[in-house]
Write a protein that holds these residues in place. Sequence first.
Motif, PDB file in Angstrom:
ATOM      1  N   LYS A   1      -4.662  -0.054  -9.138  1.00 38.37           N
ATOM      2  CA  LYS A   1      -5.277   0.356  -7.882  1.00 38.37           C
ATOM      3  C   LYS A   1      -4.441  -0.151  -6.723  1.00 38.37           C
ATOM      4  O   LYS A   1      -4.019  -1.293  -6.697  1.00 38.37           O
ATOM      5  CB  LYS A   1      -6.705  -0.176  -7.771  1.00 38.37           C
ATOM      6  CG  LYS A   1      -7.637   0.330  -8.847  1.00 38.37           C
ATOM      7  CD  LYS A   1      -7.838   1.806  -8.720  1.00 38.37           C
ATOM      8  CE  LYS A   1      -8.790   2.305  -9.789  1.00 38.37           C
ATOM      9  NZ  LYS A   1      -8.880   3.710  -9.858  1.00 38.37           N
ATOM     10  N   ARG A   2      -4.197   0.723  -5.768  1.00 36.57           N
ATOM     11  CA  ARG A   2      -3.388   0.380  -4.607  1.00 36.57           C
ATOM     12  C   ARG A   2      -4.167   0.695  -3.342  1.00 36.57           C
ATOM     13  O   ARG A   2      -4.976   1.621  -3.303  1.00 36.57           O
ATOM     14  CB  ARG A   2      -2.095   1.206  -4.599  1.00 36.57           C
ATOM     15  CG  ARG A   2      -1.320   1.196  -5.889  1.00 36.57           C
ATOM     16  CD  ARG A   2      -0.034   0.457  -5.891  1.00 36.57           C
ATOM     17  NE  ARG A   2       0.841   0.557  -4.781  1.00 36.57           N
ATOM     18  CZ  ARG A   2       1.962   1.276  -4.779  1.00 36.57           C
ATOM     19  NH1 ARG A   2       2.294   2.015  -5.812  1.00 36.57           N
ATOM     20  NH2 ARG A   2       2.746   1.245  -3.729  1.00 36.57           N
ATOM     21  N   ASP A   3      -3.902  -0.050  -2.309  1.00 32.09           N
ATOM     22  CA  ASP A   3      -4.470   0.256  -1.009  1.00 32.09           C
ATOM     23  C   ASP A   3      -3.746   1.470  -0.433  1.00 32.09           C
ATOM     24  O   ASP A   3      -2.574   1.707  -0.730  1.00 32.09           O
ATOM     25  CB  ASP A   3      -4.319  -0.922  -0.054  1.00 32.09           C
ATOM     26  CG  ASP A   3      -5.173  -2.106  -0.451  1.00 32.09           C
ATOM     27  OD1 ASP A   3      -6.253  -1.888  -1.036  1.00 32.09           O
ATOM     28  OD2 ASP A   3      -4.769  -3.243  -0.172  1.00 32.09           O
TER      29      ASP A   3
ATOM     30  N   VAL B   1      -3.104   3.564   3.274  1.00 32.26           N
ATOM     31  CA  VAL B   1      -3.215   3.644   4.731  1.00 32.26           C
ATOM     32  C   VAL B   1      -2.944   5.087   5.104  1.00 32.26           C
ATOM     33  O   VAL B   1      -1.892   5.637   4.778  1.00 32.26           O
ATOM     34  CB  VAL B   1      -2.202   2.705   5.421  1.00 32.26           C
ATOM     35  CG1 VAL B   1      -2.265   2.877   6.930  1.00 32.26           C
ATOM     36  CG2 VAL B   1      -2.441   1.267   5.029  1.00 32.26           C
TER      37      VAL B   1
ATOM     38  N   ASN C   1     -11.167   9.815   4.776  1.00 31.02           N
ATOM     39  CA  ASN C   1     -11.550   8.976   3.637  1.00 31.02           C
ATOM     40  C   ASN C   1     -11.779   9.815   2.388  1.00 31.02           C
ATOM     41  O   ASN C   1     -11.351   9.443   1.287  1.00 31.02           O
ATOM     42  CB  ASN C   1     -12.807   8.169   3.955  1.00 31.02           C
ATOM     43  CG  ASN C   1     -12.549   7.046   4.932  1.00 31.02           C
ATOM     44  OD1 ASN C   1     -11.450   6.509   4.993  1.00 31.02           O
ATOM     45  ND2 ASN C   1     -13.561   6.708   5.715  1.00 31.02           N
TER      46      ASN C   1
ATOM     47  N   PRO D   1       0.817  -1.220   0.000  1.00 34.60           N
ATOM     48  CA  PRO D   1       0.000   0.000   0.000  1.00 34.60           C
ATOM     49  C   PRO D   1       0.850   1.269   0.000  1.00 34.60           C
ATOM     50  O   PRO D   1       2.068   1.234   0.169  1.00 34.60           O
ATOM     51  CB  PRO D   1      -0.796  -0.112   1.304  1.00 34.60           C
ATOM     52  CG  PRO D   1       0.032  -0.976   2.184  1.00 34.60           C
ATOM     53  CD  PRO D   1       0.764  -1.922   1.272  1.00 34.60           C
TER      54      PRO D   1
ATOM     55  N   TYR E   1       1.425   4.596   2.079  1.00 38.46           N
ATOM     56  CA  TYR E   1       1.269   4.986   3.478  1.00 38.46           C
ATOM     57  C   TYR E   1       1.346   6.505   3.579  1.00 38.46           C
ATOM     58  O   TYR E   1       2.326   7.108   3.166  1.00 38.46           O
ATOM     59  CB  TYR E   1       2.369   4.319   4.306  1.00 38.46           C
ATOM     60  CG  TYR E   1       2.347   4.620   5.773  1.00 38.46           C
ATOM     61  CD1 TYR E   1       1.212   4.385   6.537  1.00 38.46           C
ATOM     62  CD2 TYR E   1       3.469   5.121   6.414  1.00 38.46           C
ATOM     63  CE1 TYR E   1       1.202   4.643   7.893  1.00 38.46           C
ATOM     64  CE2 TYR E   1       3.472   5.383   7.764  1.00 38.46           C
ATOM     65  CZ  TYR E   1       2.333   5.137   8.501  1.00 38.46           C
ATOM     66  OH  TYR E   1       2.311   5.401   9.843  1.00 38.46           O
TER      67      TYR E   1
END
Length: 97
Positions: free
Chosen positions: A65-67, A69, A89, A3, A5
């Motif tokens: 697409k990446r996560d 955090v 968000n 992800p 960060y």
Amino acid sequence: MEPIYIRVYTNRIEVRDLHTKKEAIAQRNFSHRRMLIGDFYPAIEAIHIALNNLSINPSAFFFKKRDVVIHPLECTEDGLSKVEIRLFNEVVAAGFN
């Protein structure tokens, strides 16, 4: 893939790509004395600047697409309210679109 960060400080956003281990910092006046992000658009601009410094272009056609955090590190003494959680968000969603 690892992800992305994001650490949020008062008027400073640090973005780290955990895949490449690169990090970028962007500073804008988006904080308020009562909230870590008090102004939405400068915070989005800071994310855009940091992503561009890392050569990450989420609006590119072939962007995977990446996560993400996001970690607020200041102004969290009593925990985050639901409004602040939603704000983080929305800032991430707007910063990556």
